[in-house]
Design a protein around this motif. Sequence first.
Motif, PDB file in Angstrom:
ATOM      1  N   GLN A 149       1.147  -1.237  -0.048  1.00 58.50           N
ATOM      2  CA  GLN A 149      -0.347   0.045   0.382  1.00 58.50           C
ATOM      3  C   GLN A 149       1.018   1.647  -0.076  1.00 58.50           C
ATOM      4  O   GLN A 149       1.714   1.865   0.888  1.00 58.50           O
ATOM      5  N   ALA A 150       0.682   2.044  -0.973  1.00 52.12           N
ATOM      6  CA  ALA A 150       0.641   3.026  -0.977  1.00 52.12           C
ATOM      7  C   ALA A 150       0.291   4.632  -0.295  1.00 52.12           C
ATOM      8  O   ALA A 150      -0.096   4.489  -0.590  1.00 52.12           O
ATOM      9  N   ARG A 151       1.709   5.717   0.099  1.00 52.25           N
ATOM     10  CA  ARG A 151       0.516   6.439   0.249  1.00 52.25           C
ATOM     11  C   ARG A 151       0.509   8.047  -0.667  1.00 52.25           C
ATOM     12  O   ARG A 151       1.922   8.116  -1.993  1.00 52.25           O
ATOM     13  N   PHE A 152      -0.068   7.858  -1.244  1.00 49.87           N
ATOM     14  CA  PHE A 152      -0.844   9.100  -1.870  1.00 49.87           C
ATOM     15  C   PHE A 152      -0.691  10.273  -1.101  1.00 49.87           C
ATOM     16  O   PHE A 152      -1.050  10.993  -0.427  1.00 49.87           O
ATOM     17  N   ALA A 153       0.376  11.277  -2.345  1.00 45.93           N
ATOM     18  CA  ALA A 153       0.622  13.090  -1.535  1.00 45.93           C
ATOM     19  C   ALA A 153       0.783  13.619  -2.915  1.00 45.93           C
ATOM     20  O   ALA A 153       0.863  13.687  -3.525  1.00 45.93           O
ATOM     21  N   PRO A 154      -0.137  14.724  -2.670  1.00 39.32           N
ATOM     22  CA  PRO A 154      -0.091  16.231  -3.307  1.00 39.32           C
ATOM     23  C   PRO A 154       1.231  16.455  -4.031  1.00 39.32           C
ATOM     24  O   PRO A 154       2.321  15.981  -2.642  1.00 39.32           O
ATOM     25  N   ALA A 155       1.675  17.320  -4.903  1.00 39.66           N
ATOM     26  CA  ALA A 155       2.601  17.406  -5.516  1.00 39.66           C
ATOM     27  C   ALA A 155       3.000  18.565  -6.424  1.00 39.66           C
ATOM     28  O   ALA A 155       1.419  18.302  -6.623  1.00 39.66           O
TER      29      ALA A 155
END
Length: 155
Positions: free
Chosen positions: A130-136
Amino acid sequence: MIPVVAVVWDEGADTDVPLPAYATLGAAGADVRANLAPADRAAGVTLQPMERRLIPTGLRIAIPPGFEVQVRPRSGLSLKHGITLPNTPGTIDSDYRGPLGVPMVNLGAAPYTIRHGDRIAQLVVAPVVQARFAPADSLTETARGAGGFGSTGRG
């Protein structure tokens, strides 16, 4: 370490239908079988061309945390009869405990009957990250860039 997938029978399931099993030592997928309702066992379930149905397996499973089970079509059914799965591969999450049904579709030109106990799909146990989704603010550049379907060549 080999993960263990716990299996229980649904109420009313035919316990004489074999549990999922690998056909050969090198098989990636374990064959899962149709476990039809008592009223359908004698005649089977017939899929007309372009018809979709959920085929019961009579099973419920508990997948260890950190794994999923992918539900994939059987190549012989696909090639010989046009029988496949519309959501390939389907995913069973480790926290799901409901009945295991296999959505099937007949893409062939003729009706096809699924018999009680037929091998209908393959189950592939796979690790999950499971990945962490982060705004960029931006994305890194690559040689492919934004090229979409078919952008890397023919087909």
